[in-house]
Design an enzyme around this catalytic site. Structure first.
Site, PDB file in Angstrom:
ATOM      1  N   LYS A  52       0.842  -1.203   0.000  1.00  0.00           N
ATOM      2  CA  LYS A  52       0.000   0.000   0.000  1.00  0.00           C
ATOM      3  C   LYS A  52       0.875   1.250   0.000  1.00  0.00           C
ATOM      4  O   LYS A  52       0.626   2.207  -0.730  1.00  0.00           O
ATOM      5  CB  LYS A  52      -0.910   0.007   1.247  1.00  0.00           C
ATOM      6  CG  LYS A  52      -2.081  -0.935   1.128  1.00  0.00           C
ATOM      7  CD  LYS A  52      -2.831  -1.077   2.448  1.00  0.00           C
ATOM      8  CE  LYS A  52      -3.886  -2.170   2.303  1.00  0.00           C
ATOM      9  NZ  LYS A  52      -4.559  -2.512   3.546  1.00  0.00           N
ATOM     10  N   GLN A  96      -5.222  -1.522   9.527  1.00  0.00           N
ATOM     11  CA  GLN A  96      -5.109  -2.837   8.894  1.00  0.00           C
ATOM     12  C   GLN A  96      -5.749  -3.918   9.773  1.00  0.00           C
ATOM     13  O   GLN A  96      -5.468  -3.990  10.970  1.00  0.00           O
ATOM     14  CB  GLN A  96      -3.619  -3.151   8.641  1.00  0.00           C
ATOM     15  CG  GLN A  96      -3.353  -4.443   7.909  1.00  0.00           C
ATOM     16  CD  GLN A  96      -3.816  -4.426   6.451  1.00  0.00           C
ATOM     17  OE1 GLN A  96      -3.917  -3.373   5.820  1.00  0.00           O
ATOM     18  NE2 GLN A  96      -4.108  -5.596   5.925  1.00  0.00           N
ATOM     19  N   ASP A 119     -11.632   2.796   3.879  1.00  0.00           N
ATOM     20  CA  ASP A 119     -12.081   1.405   3.728  1.00  0.00           C
ATOM     21  C   ASP A 119     -13.582   1.321   3.451  1.00  0.00           C
ATOM     22  O   ASP A 119     -14.074   0.266   3.020  1.00  0.00           O
ATOM     23  CB  ASP A 119     -11.819   0.632   5.026  1.00  0.00           C
ATOM     24  CG  ASP A 119     -10.499  -0.118   5.017  1.00  0.00           C
ATOM     25  OD1 ASP A 119     -10.125  -0.620   3.945  1.00  0.00           O
ATOM     26  OD2 ASP A 119      -9.870  -0.209   6.086  1.00  0.00           O
TER      27      ASP A 119
HETATM   28  N1  GUN Z   1      -7.072  -6.640   5.764  1.00  0.00           N
HETATM   29  C1  GUN Z   1      -7.310  -7.352   4.639  1.00  0.00           C
HETATM   30  N2  GUN Z   1      -8.031  -6.626   3.760  1.00  0.00           N
HETATM   31  C2  GUN Z   1      -8.245  -5.430   4.348  1.00  0.00           C
HETATM   32  C3  GUN Z   1      -8.911  -4.239   3.930  1.00  0.00           C
HETATM   33  O1  GUN Z   1      -9.482  -4.136   2.838  1.00  0.00           O
HETATM   34  N3  GUN Z   1      -8.892  -3.205   4.814  1.00  0.00           N
HETATM   35  C4  GUN Z   1      -8.298  -3.296   6.032  1.00  0.00           C
HETATM   36  N4  GUN Z   1      -8.363  -2.229   6.825  1.00  0.00           N
HETATM   37  N5  GUN Z   1      -7.677  -4.378   6.440  1.00  0.00           N
HETATM   38  C5  GUN Z   1      -7.644  -5.435   5.605  1.00  0.00           C
END
Ligand code: GUN
Length: 281
Positions: A52, A96, A119
């Protein structure tokens, strides 16, 4: 059969976003900022977060990762989120998942300002999406949606079957397809005859976490099949779709890896830019 190249689509989207960030920089003299909070040292989460950060830097966003050990108190995390909520240089906040057990996930999600919730997990954004209002949309279903639209720009009246009803994927995916005037069936592990449901579909989105569940004879010709699954098995990483069988019938299919995954991160960047633009109005 069209093999849907998620890597290429994500690279194209990043290129568009890079141009947009550059224009925003000229207009506002600042760039959108993404802050990711990573708790603990679970390897998959670390890899996601590194990807990311790399992608955010590539398109010119300001990016920051805040790391805590998995013993961190919930209060510390909530206070950090409150601080980031007030920080004008932070357009988007992502915590996360998954979180250590002693931290209440829903409390964390609800502490993030809805306007910085990249998100799309905050109940305000969930509600806005289901009411058809402007909102952040969860990154994975948004990525799936953009891939489907590339293959079939007009989805009106199409029959879509979503396999899986999670808050992360199945439910928001359903909302996006409904907005496009699809007739959507949401199915899950208790659905009586999943094969019969899938055989009705013009579009199948499989997001249920069961390796190679969707079989070749579940898919009629001309169906677009999107595979969200990432399952570790003895033969390596496989999706929720039996790729070899389904590729013989489907009109278009995403591979795993290289399908939905790369689009998810590109959509996170897109959401960050959208949050920034809304904050400048
Ligand atoms: N962990 C796995 N996929 C995601 C996601 O799309 N957002 C977040 N915040 N954590 C994740």
């Amino acid at each position: 059969m069209i093999l849907i190249d998620g890597k290429k689509a994500a690279a194209e989207l990043r290129e568009e976003l890079k141009n947009e960030v550059s224009q925003l920089k000229t207009k506002f003299n600042k760039v959108p900022g993404l802050t990711v909070i990573l708790i603990g040292d679970m390897t998959p989460s670390q890899i996601y977060v590194r990807n990311k950060e790399k992608s955010a830097n590539e398109v010119g966003l300001k990016s920051e990762v805040i790391k805590y050990p998995d013993t961190v108190e919930e209060k510390t995390v909530l206070e950090k989120i409150e601080e980031l909520n007030k920080d004008d240089t932070v357009s988007g906040i992502l915590v996360q998942l998954p979180l250590p057990k002693h931290i209440d996930k829903q409390k964390v999600i609800e502490t993030i300002l809805p306007s910085k919730d990249v998100d799309g997990f905050h109940p305000v954004n969930v509600g806005n999406l289901s009411s058809g209002y402007e909102s952040s949309v969860p990154c994975t279903p948004l990525g799936c949606y953009l891939l489907i639209k590339k293959i079939e720009p007009n989805l009106s009246g199409k029959k879509a079957v979503v396999v899986g009803r999670s808050n992360l994927n199945g439910k928001p995916m359903t909302q996006l397809l409904l907005k496009e005037n699809c007739t959507v069936t949401i199915t899950h592990s208790r659905t009586k005859d999943l094969k019969a449901e899938c055989l009705e579909a013009d579009i199948i989105v499989a997001a249920v976490g069961i390796p190679e569940l969707v079989k070749g004879d579940w898919v009629k010709k001309d169906t677009i099949v999107i595979d969200v699954g990432i399952n570790k098995t003895d033969k390596g990483i496989v999706g929720d779709v039996a790729f070899d069988e389904v590729s013989k019938n489907a009109k278009a299919l995403t591979p795993v890896p290289g399908g939905v995954g790369p689009m998810t991160i590109a959509c996170l960047l897109k959401n960050t830019i959208e949050c920034f633009k809304r904050s400048q109005i």
